[in-house]
Write a protein that holds these residues in place. Structure first.
Motif, PDB file in Angstrom:
ATOM      1  N   ARG A   1       0.897  -1.396   0.084  1.00  0.00           N
ATOM      2  CA  ARG A   1      -0.092  -0.020   0.049  1.00  0.00           C
ATOM      3  C   ARG A   1       0.826   1.455  -0.066  1.00  0.00           C
ATOM      4  O   ARG A   1       1.798   1.229   0.661  1.00  0.00           O
ATOM      5  CB  ARG A   1      -1.155  -0.060   1.220  1.00  0.00           C
ATOM      6  N   HIS A   2       0.605   2.380  -0.887  1.00  0.00           N
ATOM      7  CA  HIS A   2       1.165   3.475  -0.896  1.00  0.00           C
ATOM      8  C   HIS A   2       0.998   4.250   0.469  1.00  0.00           C
ATOM      9  O   HIS A   2       0.292   4.269   0.992  1.00  0.00           O
ATOM     10  CB  HIS A   2       0.619   4.353  -1.878  1.00  0.00           C
ATOM     11  N   ASN A   3       2.160   4.826   0.954  1.00  0.00           N
ATOM     12  CA  ASN A   3       2.153   5.606   2.172  1.00  0.00           C
ATOM     13  C   ASN A   3       1.566   7.038   1.830  1.00  0.00           C
ATOM     14  O   ASN A   3       1.749   7.876   1.030  1.00  0.00           O
ATOM     15  CB  ASN A   3       3.442   6.096   2.587  1.00  0.00           C
ATOM     16  N   PRO A   4       0.367   7.475   2.300  1.00  0.00           N
ATOM     17  CA  PRO A   4      -0.343   8.459   2.139  1.00  0.00           C
ATOM     18  C   PRO A   4       0.150   9.744   2.319  1.00  0.00           C
ATOM     19  O   PRO A   4      -0.022  10.992   2.228  1.00  0.00           O
ATOM     20  CB  PRO A   4      -1.802   8.299   2.669  1.00  0.00           C
ATOM     21  N   THR A   5       1.268   9.786   3.201  1.00  0.00           N
ATOM     22  CA  THR A   5       2.021  10.822   3.712  1.00  0.00           C
ATOM     23  C   THR A   5       3.147  11.303   2.558  1.00  0.00           C
ATOM     24  O   THR A   5       3.843  12.226   2.882  1.00  0.00           O
ATOM     25  CB  THR A   5       2.781  10.778   5.075  1.00  0.00           C
TER      26      THR A   5
ATOM     27  N   ILE B   1      -0.292  11.131  -7.024  1.00  0.00           N
ATOM     28  CA  ILE B   1       0.072   9.887  -5.984  1.00  0.00           C
ATOM     29  C   ILE B   1       0.006   8.740  -7.277  1.00  0.00           C
ATOM     30  O   ILE B   1      -1.162   8.482  -7.603  1.00  0.00           O
ATOM     31  CB  ILE B   1      -0.544   9.970  -4.866  1.00  0.00           C
ATOM     32  N   ASP B   2       1.046   8.087  -7.209  1.00  0.00           N
ATOM     33  CA  ASP B   2       1.077   6.895  -8.339  1.00  0.00           C
ATOM     34  C   ASP B   2       0.444   7.351  -9.686  1.00  0.00           C
ATOM     35  O   ASP B   2      -0.386   6.420 -10.179  1.00  0.00           O
ATOM     36  CB  ASP B   2       0.477   5.980  -7.501  1.00  0.00           C
ATOM     37  N   GLY B   3       0.831   8.571 -10.257  1.00  0.00           N
ATOM     38  CA  GLY B   3       0.111   8.593 -11.486  1.00  0.00           C
ATOM     39  C   GLY B   3      -1.443   9.139 -11.573  1.00  0.00           C
ATOM     40  O   GLY B   3      -1.865   9.127 -12.495  1.00  0.00           O
ATOM     41  N   GLU B   4      -1.927   9.281 -10.338  1.00  0.00           N
ATOM     42  CA  GLU B   4      -3.499   9.496 -10.252  1.00  0.00           C
ATOM     43  C   GLU B   4      -3.473  10.761  -9.728  1.00  0.00           C
ATOM     44  O   GLU B   4      -2.805  11.301  -8.846  1.00  0.00           O
ATOM     45  CB  GLU B   4      -4.247   8.795  -9.425  1.00  0.00           C
ATOM     46  N   LYS B   5      -4.519  11.533 -10.094  1.00  0.00           N
ATOM     47  CA  LYS B   5      -4.731  13.053  -9.495  1.00  0.00           C
ATOM     48  C   LYS B   5      -5.822  12.933  -8.593  1.00  0.00           C
ATOM     49  O   LYS B   5      -6.892  12.498  -8.715  1.00  0.00           O
ATOM     50  CB  LYS B   5      -5.168  14.003 -10.895  1.00  0.00           C
ATOM     51  N   TYR B   6      -5.502  13.726  -7.387  1.00  0.00           N
ATOM     52  CA  TYR B   6      -6.277  13.974  -6.215  1.00  0.00           C
ATOM     53  C   TYR B   6      -6.437  15.303  -5.843  1.00  0.00           C
ATOM     54  O   TYR B   6      -5.534  16.248  -6.258  1.00  0.00           O
ATOM     55  CB  TYR B   6      -5.886  13.039  -4.977  1.00  0.00           C
TER      56      TYR B   6
ATOM     57  N   GLY C   1       3.732  12.072  -1.493  1.00  0.00           N
ATOM     58  CA  GLY C   1       3.158  12.383  -2.981  1.00  0.00           C
ATOM     59  C   GLY C   1       4.153  12.990  -3.825  1.00  0.00           C
ATOM     60  O   GLY C   1       4.645  14.131  -3.412  1.00  0.00           O
ATOM     61  N   ASN C   2       4.216  13.013  -5.054  1.00  0.00           N
ATOM     62  CA  ASN C   2       4.684  13.732  -6.056  1.00  0.00           C
ATOM     63  C   ASN C   2       3.759  14.671  -6.625  1.00  0.00           C
ATOM     64  O   ASN C   2       3.038  14.364  -7.505  1.00  0.00           O
ATOM     65  CB  ASN C   2       5.485  12.900  -7.131  1.00  0.00           C
ATOM     66  N   SER C   3       4.206  15.949  -6.664  1.00  0.00           N
ATOM     67  CA  SER C   3       3.056  16.902  -7.167  1.00  0.00           C
ATOM     68  C   SER C   3       3.576  17.965  -8.119  1.00  0.00           C
ATOM     69  O   SER C   3       3.398  18.835  -8.376  1.00  0.00           O
ATOM     70  CB  SER C   3       2.527  17.723  -5.908  1.00  0.00           C
ATOM     71  N   SER C   4       5.101  17.364  -8.373  1.00  0.00           N
ATOM     72  CA  SER C   4       6.029  18.321  -9.069  1.00  0.00           C
ATOM     73  C   SER C   4       5.385  18.931 -10.332  1.00  0.00           C
ATOM     74  O   SER C   4       5.510  20.022 -10.935  1.00  0.00           O
ATOM     75  CB  SER C   4       7.385  17.783  -9.695  1.00  0.00           C
ATOM     76  N   SER C   5       4.579  18.066 -11.333  1.00  0.00           N
ATOM     77  CA  SER C   5       3.920  18.312 -12.576  1.00  0.00           C
ATOM     78  C   SER C   5       2.511  18.897 -12.176  1.00  0.00           C
ATOM     79  O   SER C   5       2.074  19.176 -13.178  1.00  0.00           O
ATOM     80  CB  SER C   5       4.180  17.019 -13.284  1.00  0.00           C
ATOM     81  N   MET C   6       1.939  18.756 -11.223  1.00  0.00           N
ATOM     82  CA  MET C   6       0.499  19.071 -10.902  1.00  0.00           C
ATOM     83  C   MET C   6       0.479  20.697 -10.594  1.00  0.00           C
ATOM     84  O   MET C   6       1.434  21.128  -9.858  1.00  0.00           O
ATOM     85  CB  MET C   6      -0.108  18.317 -10.027  1.00  0.00           C
ATOM     86  N   SER C   7      -0.720  21.299 -10.733  1.00  0.00           N
ATOM     87  CA  SER C   7      -0.800  22.697 -10.157  1.00  0.00           C
ATOM     88  C   SER C   7      -1.019  22.436  -8.683  1.00  0.00           C
ATOM     89  O   SER C   7      -1.157  21.413  -8.190  1.00  0.00           O
ATOM     90  CB  SER C   7      -2.288  23.309 -10.786  1.00  0.00           C
TER      91      SER C   7
ATOM     92  N   LEU D   1     -14.606  12.933  -4.626  1.00  0.00           N
ATOM     93  CA  LEU D   1     -14.735  11.396  -4.343  1.00  0.00           C
ATOM     94  C   LEU D   1     -13.691  10.564  -4.487  1.00  0.00           C
ATOM     95  O   LEU D   1     -13.557   9.794  -3.469  1.00  0.00           O
ATOM     96  CB  LEU D   1     -16.000  10.918  -4.996  1.00  0.00           C
ATOM     97  N   LYS D   2     -12.821  10.701  -5.519  1.00  0.00           N
ATOM     98  CA  LYS D   2     -11.594   9.808  -5.540  1.00  0.00           C
ATOM     99  C   LYS D   2     -10.632   9.780  -4.563  1.00  0.00           C
ATOM    100  O   LYS D   2      -9.947   8.941  -3.905  1.00  0.00           O
ATOM    101  CB  LYS D   2     -11.068   9.738  -6.941  1.00  0.00           C
ATOM    102  N   SER D   3     -10.442  11.064  -4.073  1.00  0.00           N
ATOM    103  CA  SER D   3      -9.387  11.720  -2.976  1.00  0.00           C
ATOM    104  C   SER D   3     -10.092  10.998  -1.802  1.00  0.00           C
ATOM    105  O   SER D   3      -9.461  10.465  -0.984  1.00  0.00           O
ATOM    106  CB  SER D   3      -9.405  13.067  -3.111  1.00  0.00           C
ATOM    107  N   ILE D   4     -11.231  10.977  -1.595  1.00  0.00           N
ATOM    108  CA  ILE D   4     -11.897  10.318  -0.316  1.00  0.00           C
ATOM    109  C   ILE D   4     -11.721   8.854  -0.382  1.00  0.00           C
ATOM    110  O   ILE D   4     -11.111   8.203   0.614  1.00  0.00           O
ATOM    111  CB  ILE D   4     -13.104  10.767   0.086  1.00  0.00           C
ATOM    112  N   LYS D   5     -12.023   8.257  -1.266  1.00  0.00           N
ATOM    113  CA  LYS D   5     -11.580   6.811  -1.437  1.00  0.00           C
ATOM    114  C   LYS D   5     -10.434   6.545  -1.255  1.00  0.00           C
ATOM    115  O   LYS D   5     -10.130   5.372  -0.567  1.00  0.00           O
ATOM    116  CB  LYS D   5     -12.307   6.284  -2.940  1.00  0.00           C
ATOM    117  N   TYR D   6      -9.395   7.288  -1.826  1.00  0.00           N
ATOM    118  CA  TYR D   6      -8.135   7.020  -1.453  1.00  0.00           C
ATOM    119  C   TYR D   6      -7.609   6.992  -0.091  1.00  0.00           C
ATOM    120  O   TYR D   6      -6.937   6.184   0.354  1.00  0.00           O
ATOM    121  CB  TYR D   6      -7.113   7.916  -2.297  1.00  0.00           C
ATOM    122  N   LEU D   7      -8.172   7.838   0.516  1.00  0.00           N
ATOM    123  CA  LEU D   7      -7.885   8.272   2.157  1.00  0.00           C
ATOM    124  C   LEU D   7      -8.330   6.879   2.899  1.00  0.00           C
ATOM    125  O   LEU D   7      -7.754   6.214   3.903  1.00  0.00           O
ATOM    126  CB  LEU D   7      -8.307   9.404   2.592  1.00  0.00           C
ATOM    127  N   LEU D   8      -9.563   6.615   2.337  1.00  0.00           N
ATOM    128  CA  LEU D   8     -10.349   5.598   3.058  1.00  0.00           C
ATOM    129  C   LEU D   8      -9.597   4.070   2.789  1.00  0.00           C
ATOM    130  O   LEU D   8      -9.481   3.376   3.812  1.00  0.00           O
ATOM    131  CB  LEU D   8     -11.814   5.182   2.410  1.00  0.00           C
TER     132      LEU D   8
END
Length: 137
Positions: A4-8, A22-27, A10-16, A71-78
């Motif tokens: 499981r990915h550590n939620p603490t 995180i792992d290629g997904e936008k949250y 994340g790579n945000s260098s290419s995002m606003s 919604l996807k962000s909340i699911k990720y945290l869950l």
């Protein structure tokens, strides 16, 4: 089992600054950061912390729509954080409430087509009979 990915982290260098990748997904960054802060403070997301996380799902206020990314962000945290049972129930209830109201575009178009077809059928078969269609007798 998959790691499981550590939620603490994340790579945000290419995002606003609004989103985090995180792992290629936008949250949504504020949701993920609220979850990270909650995990850092006690290791488990409490009901009070869940309320803060869910508040971040609304864009500018309570009348705004909840987006699929939120919604996807909340699911990720869950999936990636520990929650108290009460907090988990609250988050799942929030997801159920907002997921059921969000239609994808193709589904919305199908619903519109059905409603239009039913309206046309109703107009054809429930309209009063005109003089030209009366039977001779």
């Amino acid at each position: 089992p998959a790691a499981r990915h550590n939620p603490t982290r994340g790579n945000s260098s290419s995002m606003s600054t609004y989103y985090i990748q995180i792992d290629g997904e936008k949250y949504k960054r504020t949701i993920i950061n609220a979850g990270r802060d909650a995990v850092k403070s006690g290791g488990v997301i409490s009901q009070a912390e869940a309320a803060i996380i869910l508040k971040h799902a609304y864009g500018g206020g309570p009348n705004d729509k909840v987006t699929q990314i939120e919604l996807k962000s909340i699911k990720y945290l869950l999936s990636n954080c520990k929650w108290t049972e009460a907090a988990r129930r609250e988050a799942k209830s929030f997801l159920a409430q907002h997921s059921s109201t969000g239609m994808t575009m193709p589904l919305a178009l199908i619903v519109i087509a059905i409603v239009c077809a039913l309206g046309a059928w109703r107009m054809m078969y429930n309209s009063p009979v005109s003089d030209s269609h009366e039977s001779i007798g």
